[in-house]
Motif scaffolding. Structure first.
Motif, short mmCIF file in Angstrom:
data_model
loop_
_atom_site.label_atom_id
_atom_site.label_comp_id
_atom_site.label_asym_id
_atom_site.label_seq_id
_atom_site.Cartn_x
_atom_site.Cartn_y
_atom_site.Cartn_z
N PRO A 53 64.26 3.91 14.81
CA PRO A 53 63.14 3.79 13.85
C PRO A 53 62.65 2.35 13.71
N LEU A 54 63.53 1.38 13.83
CA LEU A 54 63.13 -0.02 13.70
C LEU A 54 62.29 -0.46 14.88
N ALA A 55 62.56 0.09 16.07
CA ALA A 55 61.73 -0.22 17.24
C ALA A 55 60.31 0.27 17.02
N LEU A 56 60.17 1.47 16.46
CA LEU A 56 58.84 2.00 16.17
C LEU A 56 58.16 1.22 15.05
N LEU A 57 58.94 0.75 14.09
CA LEU A 57 58.37 -0.04 12.99
C LEU A 57 57.79 -1.34 13.52
N ASP A 58 58.48 -1.98 14.45
CA ASP A 58 57.94 -3.20 15.08
C ASP A 58 56.61 -2.91 15.77
N GLN A 59 56.56 -1.80 16.47
CA GLN A 59 55.34 -1.45 17.21
C GLN A 59 54.18 -1.19 16.25
N LYS A 60 54.46 -0.49 15.16
CA LYS A 60 53.40 -0.19 14.20
C LYS A 60 52.89 -1.47 13.55
N GLU A 61 53.80 -2.35 13.15
CA GLU A 61 53.40 -3.60 12.50
C GLU A 61 52.69 -4.54 13.46
N ALA A 62 52.87 -4.32 14.76
CA ALA A 62 52.18 -5.12 15.77
C ALA A 62 50.78 -4.59 16.05
N THR A 114 59.90 -7.70 22.38
CA THR A 114 58.86 -7.73 21.36
C THR A 114 57.85 -6.63 21.66
N PRO A 115 57.08 -6.21 20.66
CA PRO A 115 56.05 -5.19 20.90
C PRO A 115 54.91 -5.71 21.76
N PHE A 116 54.93 -7.01 22.08
CA PHE A 116 53.86 -7.62 22.87
C PHE A 116 54.26 -7.78 24.34
N THR A 117 55.47 -7.34 24.67
CA THR A 117 55.97 -7.47 26.03
C THR A 117 55.27 -6.49 26.96
N TYR A 118 55.03 -6.95 28.19
CA TYR A 118 54.47 -6.10 29.23
C TYR A 118 55.50 -5.98 30.35
N PHE A 119 55.53 -4.82 30.97
CA PHE A 119 56.50 -4.57 32.02
C PHE A 119 55.77 -4.37 33.35
N HIS A 120 56.32 -4.98 34.36
CA HIS A 120 55.66 -4.99 35.67
C HIS A 120 56.64 -4.50 36.71
N ARG A 173 63.03 -0.70 37.83
CA ARG A 173 64.06 -1.42 37.09
C ARG A 173 63.70 -2.88 36.83
N SER A 174 62.45 -3.23 36.70
CA SER A 174 62.11 -4.60 36.40
C SER A 174 61.54 -4.70 35.00
N SER A 175 61.78 -5.80 34.36
CA SER A 175 61.24 -6.05 33.04
C SER A 175 60.85 -7.50 32.97
N ILE A 176 60.11 -7.86 31.92
CA ILE A 176 59.63 -9.22 31.86
C ILE A 176 59.76 -9.80 30.48
N LYS A 177 59.68 -11.11 30.42
CA LYS A 177 59.82 -11.80 29.15
C LYS A 177 58.51 -11.76 28.36
N PRO A 178 58.61 -11.97 27.04
CA PRO A 178 57.39 -12.08 26.27
C PRO A 178 56.55 -13.24 26.77
N SER A 179 55.24 -13.11 26.63
CA SER A 179 54.36 -14.16 27.13
C SER A 179 54.26 -15.30 26.14
N PHE A 180 54.00 -16.51 26.65
CA PHE A 180 53.77 -17.68 25.83
C PHE A 180 52.39 -18.19 26.12
N SER A 181 51.64 -18.52 25.11
CA SER A 181 50.26 -18.92 25.32
C SER A 181 49.98 -20.25 24.64
N ALA A 188 47.74 2.58 21.87
CA ALA A 188 48.48 3.62 21.17
C ALA A 188 49.70 4.03 21.98
N ILE A 189 50.73 4.46 21.28
CA ILE A 189 51.95 4.95 21.91
C ILE A 189 52.25 6.32 21.34
N GLY A 190 52.28 7.33 22.22
CA GLY A 190 52.63 8.69 21.81
C GLY A 190 54.06 8.99 22.17
#
Length: 681
Positions: free
Chosen positions: A314-323, A649-655, A51-59, A139-141
Motif C-alpha cells: 500500500p505504501l508503494a501505491l501511496l507514493d505513486q498517488k502522491e507523485a 521513486t515514483p519518477f523512475t523509468y525502466f529501460h 531484468r534491467s532497471s535504472i536509477k532515478p534521474s537527476f536534473s 496512470a497506473i492500472g
C-alpha cells in the motif's frame, strides 16, 4: 553520471539542449527491441523484461555556450563502466562548465523546490517530445488477485481443489484418496488435452519435458511422442496454457484424474472416453466451485488464512498517488469480494485512517477481462455499500463501477495508449490483451521469481561445472571431427585441415579417434545426470511440512550438509524413503536401494516430480521457456511483487537491456581464413 547515446544522436541532443538551456539525464521507458535512445545508466534490482532497471534521474538547469558543454567518448577513449558496459559513444557533460551555467541570468535552483520541480517536469516533457522519446505514463492500472494481494497457494488453491473434488464426486467420479499437491505443476506449463499430458516447451514451442498423469516421461518417450511437433497456443481445442497461479488447482485435479482414467476407474457412462472430455469435466467442476460462491464466502470470512500480508505494497501505491499518478483498480472480482479483501490487505497499513478506496482514482469491479480490453460492455455505478448499482454512461474520477471497457476508462480520464501502465499476473488476460488492443504499457507480476532467483544463486557452481564439462566435450568433439575429416580426405588423396593430422598415419588416426570417443563418452556420463538435475532447488523442502530439509552440495552421488543447519530443518523420528532420498540429495532409485536394502521393493520415487520441471524461465540449460517468450513479447517489465516499486521513486523509468546478436563484437567469434565463425550459444 554519463548519458549513453550514439554520436549522431548526441549531436542532435546537444543542439536541442542548447536551444532549451537545459542539461539533464533523461530516463526512458521502452520495450526490448524498441528504436529508442538510452539517456541513463541501469542498475539491477527490480525487473524489466530483460531484468534491467535504472536509477532515478537527476536534473539541473544550464545555460549552454554551443557544443562546448558536451563531449562524446571516442572509441579510443572508451572504457568499461561499473556495469560492464562500453562507454563508447557516451554523451558527457563537462563538469568545469557547471559553475557558469545559469538560465535567464538567475540560478537554476532559485525559488521553492516544488516550483523548480514543476518547471523541470514541464521542460522535461517538452524536451522528450522534441527528441521523439515517449514521455512518462500518467496512470497506473492494477489487477487485484495475485497482483495487489498474494494468496497462500496451498490454502487458496487447496480449497478450490477441495470444492472441485466434491463436485466431481457428486458427478460420479472416483476421487477418494486424492489430495492437493501444488508441487506437481508450475506456471507456464501447457496441458495437452488430446494426450492427457502436461508439457514444458521452449520459446519456439518444442516440447522438452512432459508428464502423463502424475508420471514424468523419459526424454526418449517425449521424443517418440512429440518429435518435432510444436505447441500452438492458438489451437485452444488442444492446448491449455497455465497462465497464472489460479491454474494450479485445475492442473493438479486433471493430472490426477488422468491416472484414474488410465486405470479404468472412471465409468464410461459418466464421461466421454477421452482426455478432452475428462478435462471438460474437471473444468466444469472447478467453475461451479467459483460460481456457487462457497469458496469466496469462506475466504471472505477468514481472509487471514488465505492472504499473505505485504505491508510495503500500500505504501508503494501511496507514493505513486502522491507523485501525481492516477491509480486504477480493474479486477474481474465482484464488488463485495473486492471490498472485503482490499480492506483486509490495505487499510491497516495506510496512514491517517486512510482507506483503500482513497488510493484509487477509479475502481472497476466485474470487469470481465479480457473482453474489457476487446469490446464495450454496459457500465454500472456502484452507489451503496451493499453493492446496489445503476446504469451509467460515463465514468468519472473517484467513481466505483462495474463492467465497462478500457476505451471508457481512456475517454473518462482523457489519457490514451502508452500513457497507461497496467499491472497484472495473467500473461494473457492482463498483459497480452491490454497491449495488443489498447497499446497500454504492461507489467507482469511473477511471484515465483523470488524462489527462482534464490535457486539460480544456489545452483551457480552446479551450472558452472556443467558448462565447463560441455565446453570440454566440444573441444574433444572438434578434435575428433578434424581427425574424421582427415581420414575422409585421405581416401580422396587430399590433405587434412591441419598439418598434424596430415602427417599422421592411418593407425594413429584410428587410435586417436577411439581414444577421443572414450573421453566423450565419459564426459557424457557426467553431463547427462547434471543436465537432468539442472533447475533443482538446492534447498529441499518436505512436501508435507514445507520446511527446509537441508542445504549443501552434491559430492560423489551424496548430499553433503552445510555446517550451519537452518533452524527450520525438518526432522522425524521415523526414517522414510522420502526423508532418506532428500538427505542424500535425491539419488537415483538403484543407488537408494543399494544404500538402504530395506527399500529394495520400492518401485518409484514419485516425490522427485517437484524437481523435474526445472526453472520457470528456462527450458533446458541454454534456452528460454515458452512462458519467458510470452513475457518478453507482451510485458514491458516484470517483477515478483508490486511492493518492489517501493525501492524506487515514483519518477523512475525502466529501460530494457541492449538486445545482442550472435555476431555482435562482444560475442565469442573466431576468424578462419577470412571467414567469421560465430558462436550463437
Amino acid at each position: 553520471m554519463y548519458v549513453a547515446a550514439t554520436a549522431t544522436v548526441a549531436a542532435v541532443a546537444a543542439e536541442v539542449l542548447s536551444q532549451w538551456g537545459v542539461c539533464r539525464e533523461l530516463p526512458l521507458a521502452a520495450a526490448p527491441g524498441a528504436k529508442t535512445t538510452s539517456f541513463h545508466r541501469r542498475n539491477f534490482l527490480l525487473a524489466p523484461v530483460s531484468r534491467s532497471s535504472i536509477k532515478p534521474s537527476f536534473s539541473c538547469f544550464c545555460a549552454l555556450a554551443g557544443d562546448d558543454v558536451f563531449s562524446v567518448t571516442s572509441p579510443t577513449q572508451s572504457n568499461v563502466d561499473y556495469l560492464g558496459q562500453s562507454t563508447k559513444g557516451d554523451l558527457n557533460v563537462k563538469v568545469d562548465q557547471l559553475d557558469s551555467l545559469v538560465l535567464g541570468g538567475r540560478s537554476a535552483f532559485e525559488g521553492p523546490i516544488e516550483e523548480v520541480a514543476r518547471a523541470e517536469a514541464g521542460e522535461a516533457e517538452d524536451l522528450l517530445r522534441q527528441l521523439d522519446i515517449p514521455g512518462p505514463f500518467s496512470a497506473i492500472g492494477y489487477d487485484m488477485d495475485y497482483t495487489l494481494m498474494h494468496y497462500n497457494v496451498m490454502a487458496w488453491e487447496g480449497r478450490a481443489y477441495d470444492y472441485c473434488m466434491d463436485n466431481l464426486r457428486n458427478m460420479g467420479y472416483p476421487v477418494d484418496g486424492l489430495a492437493f499437491d501444488p508441487d506437481l505443476v508450475i506456471r507456464g506449463l501447457v496441458i495437452d488435452k488430446e494426450k492427457g499430458n502436461l508439457v514444458k516447451a521452449d520459446r519456439f514451442g518444442y516440447i522438452k519435458r512432459a508428464m502423463h498423469g502424475t508420471t514424468m516421461l523419459t526424454t526418449r518417450a517425449v521424443s517418440e511422442m512429440y518429435g518435432r511437433e510444436l505447441v500452438d497456443l492458438r489451437n485452444e481445442n488442444r492446448w491449455e496454457f497455465l497462465n497464472t497461479l489460479f491454474s494450479v488447482s485445475e492442473a493438479v485435479a486433471f493430472m490426477q484424474m488422468v491416472d484414474r482414467f488410465d486405470e479404468g476407474a472412471i465409468p464410461a457412462e459418466i464421461a466421454p472416453l477421452d482426455y478432452k472430455g475428462l478435462y471438460k469435466a474437471v473444468g466444469k467442476a472447478l467453475f461451479r466451485a467459483h460460481v456457487e460462491g462457497q469458496l469466496k464466502n469462506e475466504i471472505m470470512s477468514k481472509p487471514e488464512l488465505f492472504v499473505e500480508p505485504d505491508p510495503e505494497l500500500p505504501l508503494a501505491l501511496l507514493d505513486q498517488k502522491e507523485a501525481g499518478k492516477k491509480l486504477l483498480l480493474i479486477t474481474n472480482s465482484d464488488y463485495h469480494y473486492t471490498d472485503k479483501m482490499m480492506q483486509h490487505s490495505f487499510n491497516k497499513f495506510l496512514p491517517n485512517d486512510m482507506g483503500w478506496r482513497d488510493l484509487f482514482d477509479m475502481v472497476i469491479v466485474s470487469a470481465r477481462k479480457p473482453e474489457f480490453f476487446q469490446m464495450s460492455h454496459p457500465l454500472y455505478e456502484v452507489v451503496t455499500d451493499e453493492g446496489l448499482m445503476r446504469p451509467c454512461f460515463k465514468a468519472r474520477t473517484g467513481g466505483l463501477y462495474s463492467g465497462g471497457s478500457a476505451q471508457m476508462v481512456e475517454n473518462s480520464l482523457n489519457i490514451h495508449g502508452d500513457e497507461i501502465l497496467y499491472v497484472g499476473d495473467h500473461i494473457y488476460t492482463d498483459v497480452s490483451q491490454s497491449k495488443v488492443h489498447q497499446r497500454w504499457r504492461t507489467a507482469l507480476i511473477v511471484r515465483e521469481l523470488e524462489e527462482e532467483y534464490n535457486a539460480l544463486i544456489h545452483s551457480g557452481s552446479h551450472r558452472a561445472t556443467l558448462i565447463e564439462l560441455i565446453n570440454q566435450k566440444e573441444i574433444v568433439g572438434d578434435l575428433f571431427n578434424q581427425l574424421r575429416l582427415a581420414l575422409q580426405r585421405r581416401t580422396e588423396g587430399r590433405p587434412a585441415q591441419t598439418l598434424a593430422a596430415t602427417n599422421m598415419d592411418d593407425l594413429e588416426l584410428t587410435e586417436s579417434m577411439q581414444k577421443l570417443l572414450i573421453v566423450m563418452q565419459r564426459l557424457d556420463e557426467k553431463i547427462a545426470p547434471m543436465l537432468e538435475t539442472d533447475g533443482e532447488h538446492f534447498n529441499k523442502r518436505d512436501l508435507s511440512t514445507k520446511q527446509i530439509i537441508s542445504s549443501g552440495l552434491k559430492f560423489g552421488g551424496l548430499y553433503i550438509l552445510e555446517t550451519e543447519v537452518p533452524k527450520s530443518i525438518a526432522c522425524s523420528g521415523v526414517v522414510t524413503p522420502f526423508e532418506l532420498d532428500c538427505r542424500l540429495g535425491h539419488p537415483s532409485l538403484p543407488l537408494l536401494k543399494k544404500l538402504y536394502p530395506q527399500f529394495s521393493t520400492l518401485s518409484s520415487l514419485n516425490w522427485n516430480i517437484m524437481f523435474l520441471w526445472g526453472f520457470l524461465s528456462r527450458a533446458g540449460l541454454w534456452d528460454k521457456s515458452h512462458l519467458m517468450r510470452q513475457i518478453e513479447k507482451y510485458a514491458d517489465i516484470y517483477t515478483s511483487r508490486v511492493s518492489n516499486f517501493l525501492h524506487y521513486t515514483p519518477f523512475t523509468y525502466f529501460h530494457s537491456q541492449e538486445q545482442t546478436l550472435a555476431h555482435d563484437s562482444h560475442s565469442w567469434c573466431q576468424q578462419i581464413n577470412g571467414s567469421v565463425v560465430t558462436d550463437k550459444s
